[in-house]
Design an enzyme around this catalytic site. Structure first.
Site, PDB file in Angstrom:
ATOM      1  N   VAL A   1     -62.281 -16.512  61.742  1.00 50.01           N
ATOM      2  CA  VAL A   1     -61.096 -16.313  62.573  1.00 50.01           C
ATOM      3  C   VAL A   1     -60.760 -17.596  63.342  1.00 50.01           C
ATOM      4  O   VAL A   1     -59.615 -18.043  63.365  1.00 50.01           O
ATOM      5  CB  VAL A   1     -61.317 -15.129  63.542  1.00 50.01           C
ATOM      6  CG1 VAL A   1     -60.221 -15.068  64.597  1.00 50.01           C
ATOM      7  CG2 VAL A   1     -61.353 -13.825  62.751  1.00 50.01           C
TER       8      VAL A   1
ATOM      9  N   CYS B   1     -66.066  -6.760  58.861  1.00 47.17           N
ATOM     10  CA  CYS B   1     -65.270  -6.008  59.841  1.00 47.17           C
ATOM     11  C   CYS B   1     -65.386  -4.494  59.726  1.00 47.17           C
ATOM     12  O   CYS B   1     -65.801  -3.843  60.680  1.00 47.17           O
ATOM     13  CB  CYS B   1     -63.805  -6.427  59.748  1.00 47.17           C
ATOM     14  SG  CYS B   1     -63.556  -8.103  60.333  1.00 47.17           S
TER      15      CYS B   1
HETATM   16  N1  NAD Z   1     -63.677 -12.232  59.513  1.00 46.06           N
HETATM   17  C1  NAD Z   1     -62.623 -11.463  59.564  1.00 46.06           C
HETATM   18  O1  NAD Z   1     -62.008 -11.138  58.545  1.00 46.06           O
HETATM   19  C2  NAD Z   1     -62.096 -10.950  60.873  1.00 46.06           C
HETATM   20  C3  NAD Z   1     -60.813 -10.408  60.927  1.00 46.06           C
HETATM   21  C4  NAD Z   1     -60.340  -9.934  62.139  1.00 46.06           C
HETATM   22  C5  NAD Z   1     -61.152  -9.971  63.268  1.00 46.06           C
HETATM   23  N2  NAD Z   1     -62.407 -10.486  63.176  1.00 46.06           N
HETATM   24  C6  NAD Z   1     -63.228 -10.537  64.391  1.00 46.06           C
HETATM   25  O2  NAD Z   1     -63.202 -11.871  64.888  1.00 46.06           O
HETATM   26  C7  NAD Z   1     -64.472 -12.209  65.456  1.00 46.06           C
HETATM   27  C8  NAD Z   1     -65.023 -13.434  64.754  1.00 46.06           C
HETATM   28  O3  NAD Z   1     -65.270 -13.089  63.409  1.00 46.06           O
HETATM   29  P1  NAD Z   1     -65.626 -14.202  62.315  1.00 46.06           P
HETATM   30  O4  NAD Z   1     -65.688 -13.505  61.013  1.00 46.06           O
HETATM   31  O5  NAD Z   1     -64.708 -15.355  62.501  1.00 46.06           O
HETATM   32  O6  NAD Z   1     -67.097 -14.599  62.797  1.00 46.06           O
HETATM   33  P2  NAD Z   1     -67.990 -15.821  62.263  1.00 46.06           P
HETATM   34  O7  NAD Z   1     -69.384 -15.353  62.348  1.00 46.06           O
HETATM   35  O8  NAD Z   1     -67.461 -16.310  60.950  1.00 46.06           O
HETATM   36  O9  NAD Z   1     -67.733 -16.965  63.333  1.00 46.06           O
HETATM   37  C9  NAD Z   1     -68.122 -16.886  64.681  1.00 46.06           C
HETATM   38  C10 NAD Z   1     -68.361 -18.291  65.185  1.00 46.06           C
HETATM   39  O10 NAD Z   1     -68.590 -18.230  66.588  1.00 46.06           O
HETATM   40  C11 NAD Z   1     -69.605 -19.194  66.890  1.00 46.06           C
HETATM   41  N3  NAD Z   1     -70.212 -18.861  68.177  1.00 46.06           N
HETATM   42  C12 NAD Z   1     -71.108 -17.881  68.476  1.00 46.06           C
HETATM   43  N4  NAD Z   1     -71.397 -17.899  69.780  1.00 46.06           N
HETATM   44  C13 NAD Z   1     -70.672 -18.897  70.336  1.00 46.06           C
HETATM   45  C14 NAD Z   1     -70.535 -19.402  71.651  1.00 46.06           C
HETATM   46  N5  NAD Z   1     -71.206 -18.859  72.677  1.00 46.06           N
HETATM   47  N6  NAD Z   1     -69.699 -20.442  71.860  1.00 46.06           N
HETATM   48  C15 NAD Z   1     -69.027 -21.000  70.830  1.00 46.06           C
HETATM   49  N7  NAD Z   1     -69.125 -20.571  69.553  1.00 46.06           N
HETATM   50  C16 NAD Z   1     -69.929 -19.531  69.310  1.00 46.06           C
HETATM   51  C17 NAD Z   1     -70.566 -19.098  65.717  1.00 46.06           C
HETATM   52  O11 NAD Z   1     -71.381 -20.267  65.630  1.00 46.06           O
HETATM   53  C18 NAD Z   1     -69.591 -18.955  64.556  1.00 46.06           C
HETATM   54  O12 NAD Z   1     -69.225 -20.215  64.014  1.00 46.06           O
HETATM   55  C19 NAD Z   1     -65.343 -10.965  65.322  1.00 46.06           C
HETATM   56  O13 NAD Z   1     -65.263 -10.215  66.486  1.00 46.06           O
HETATM   57  C20 NAD Z   1     -64.680 -10.218  64.174  1.00 46.06           C
HETATM   58  O14 NAD Z   1     -64.890  -8.826  64.249  1.00 46.06           O
HETATM   59  C21 NAD Z   1     -62.902 -10.996  62.007  1.00 46.06           C
END
Ligand code: NAD
Length: 429
Positions: free
Chosen positions: A19, A259
């Site tokens: 995201v 998700c």
């Molecule tokens: N992947 C999807 O398709 C999608 C779609 C809609 C919503 N979401 C939501 O968006 C959010 C992120 O999902 P994602 O798939 O991008 O996750 P991801 O695991 O791909 O990425 C999360 C990132 O956050 C970083 N991170 C963790 N703790 C941190 C901190 N304290 N400071 C800075 N960076 C930090 C991690 O290192 C990682 O790179 C989740 O809540 C998810 O439910 C995801």
């Protein structure tokens, strides 16, 4: 405070995963300066070298052409100084209980100064009530909920052409919601302005509804098998009713990904924690778990015992066009097959690196045709387009057995059977 914000200020993005990276790249593409921060130094280093750590169509080009507007860092202070709007995109994985783990969100919030200058814009999926709790504990912080609806595999496209943009703010914080709205307005799409709890709930309810639709059509498919009806015909006939719609009526071997499983369970837990038993979601989750295992009974129906059988899995990622293995059905399937004594070989066009550490004992092949060599059965797990184009006569000549289980109803059964193979889909006869 916020009223002094300037359009010219860089936008902060915290967490550069699926995201965050897409959000940062797309904001830069809209002409904004972006500072993106992540605690994962290896990821930031790779991005700085121009390497994109995830497989997402269009993302590499988008990042490349916006390099000058996108700064990357591991230091929160480098975001907090110049930026006022901070888009929080950290992960919110499930805990053992099924609740959302908010520790990463809490870690971000704990680093924000109490100066009142910053607005936290929550894109991470969080339980309804999270924003209110953060606001209560940090009264000087401005808070906006802006849940993300992108789909992996078409994330850039979805971000740049949203159906709707949901922006939730409570009284006093509307100025920040106005700024968020101004950023998104050029993208079009319906703007839904609401309060924080409703915005949080929209995201959870939307994912829970989509998962419900999948489990529903999977159960219809299972009944179709019993009554010798064809679920593809049933879904088509249902989907033409505009109250139902054709989307998400494709049966398969269960939903996965980062998700649906966690958000459905988080909503069920949220309801339970508030004293309400969400019965429907309990069934949705159970149906999905059972659906992943139905492939095993289909294999046993044709092969009898699976001990010593060679089973080839085509596709491992939870869906095509991604290398994301989180909660992929292939993980459960491979584990069950191995537990029943089968030997598993697998091929995925892009997910092998992500899959390897999660699938011990599985033999990885570098092409579909290599994977099927000597196999007693082939199971299509992820509907990558290249599998629909397979030369089935060639597949048949390489296999030891003749069984093809189409776990996504993505193959043309007549092509498979014309090659002398036995075909079994989901809910088709
Ligand atoms: N992947 C999807 O398709 C999608 C779609 C809609 C919503 N979401 C939501 O968006 C959010 C992120 O999902 P994602 O798939 O991008 O996750 P991801 O695991 O791909 O990425 C999360 C990132 O956050 C970083 N991170 C963790 N703790 C941190 C901190 N304290 N400071 C800075 N960076 C930090 C991690 O290192 C990682 O790179 C989740 O809540 C998810 O439910 C995801």
């Amino acid at each position: 405070m916020g009223q002094q914000m300037s359009d010219q200020r860089p936008i902060g993005v915290i967490g550069v995963g699926w995201v965050g990276l897409v959000t940062a790249g797309c904001f830069a593409d809209l002409g904004r300066e972006v500072i993106a921060m992540d605690v994962n130094a290896a990821k930031i280093d790779a991005l700085e070298r121009g390497e994109v750590p995830i497989h997402e169509p269009g993302l590499e080009g988008l990042l490349e052409r916006n390099r000058e507007r996108l700064r990357l860092t591991t230091e929160m202070s480098e975001v907090l100084d110049p930026a006022r709007l901070l888009f929080c995109c950290v992960d919110t994985p499930p805990t053992y209980s099924g609740d959302a783990d908010l520790s990463r969100v809490e870690s971000v919030v704990s680093q924000l100064p109490e100066s009142g200058e910053h607005a936290l814009v929550m894109k991470s999926t969080v339980p309804a009530g999270t924003g209110r709790a953060i606001r209560r504990d940090h009264p000087s912080l401005t808070y906006v909920s802006c849940p993300e609806f992108l789909k992996e595999g078409s994330a850039v496209e979805d971000f740049l052409h949203p159906d709707r943009v949901v922006i939730g703010a409570d009284p006093g914080d509307e100025w920040a919601a106005d700024e968020v709205e101004a950023i998104y307005r050029p993208l079009g799409g319906e703007l839904v302005r609401t309060d924080v709890a409703s915005a949080e709930m929209i995201k959870l309810a939307a994912n829970a509804f989509l998962a419900t639709k999948i489990s529903f059509i999977n159960e219809i498919a299972n009944v179709c098998e019993e009554v010798r009806a064809d679920v593809a015909e049933v879904a088509k006939g249902m989907g033409l009713d505009e109250r139902i719609g054709p989307q998400f009526l494709r049966p398969g071997i269960g939903y996965g990904g980062s998700c649906f499983p966690k958000d459905v369970s988080a909503l069920k837990q949220l309801a339970g924690n508030s004293g309400y038993h969400f019965q429907l979601l309990t069934a949705v989750i159970e149906v999905n778990e059972l659906q992943k295992r139905r492939v095993i009974s289909k294999l046993q129906k044709h092969l009898g015992s699976l001990v010593g059988r060679e089973i080839a899995l085509l596709g491992l990622a939870f869906k095509p066009d991604t290398d994301d293995m989180r909660e992929a059905s292939s993980l459960v399937l491979a584990g069950r097959l191995q537990a029943d004594g089968a030997r598993v070989r697998a091929y995925d066009p892009v997910a092998e690196d992500a899959a390897r550490p999660l699938m011990s004992g599985v033999d990885f092949s570098d092409s579909a045709l290599r994977a099927v060599e000597g196999a007693d059965a082939v199971v299509l797990v992820t509907e990558w387009p290249e599998f629909a184009e397979l030369d089935w006569a060639e597949v048949a000549s390489r296999m030891r057995g003749d069984l093809v289980i189409d776990g996504r109803n993505a193959l043309r059964s007549e092509l498979v059977t014309a090659a002398g193979l036995a075909y079994e889909g989901i809910g088709r006869h």
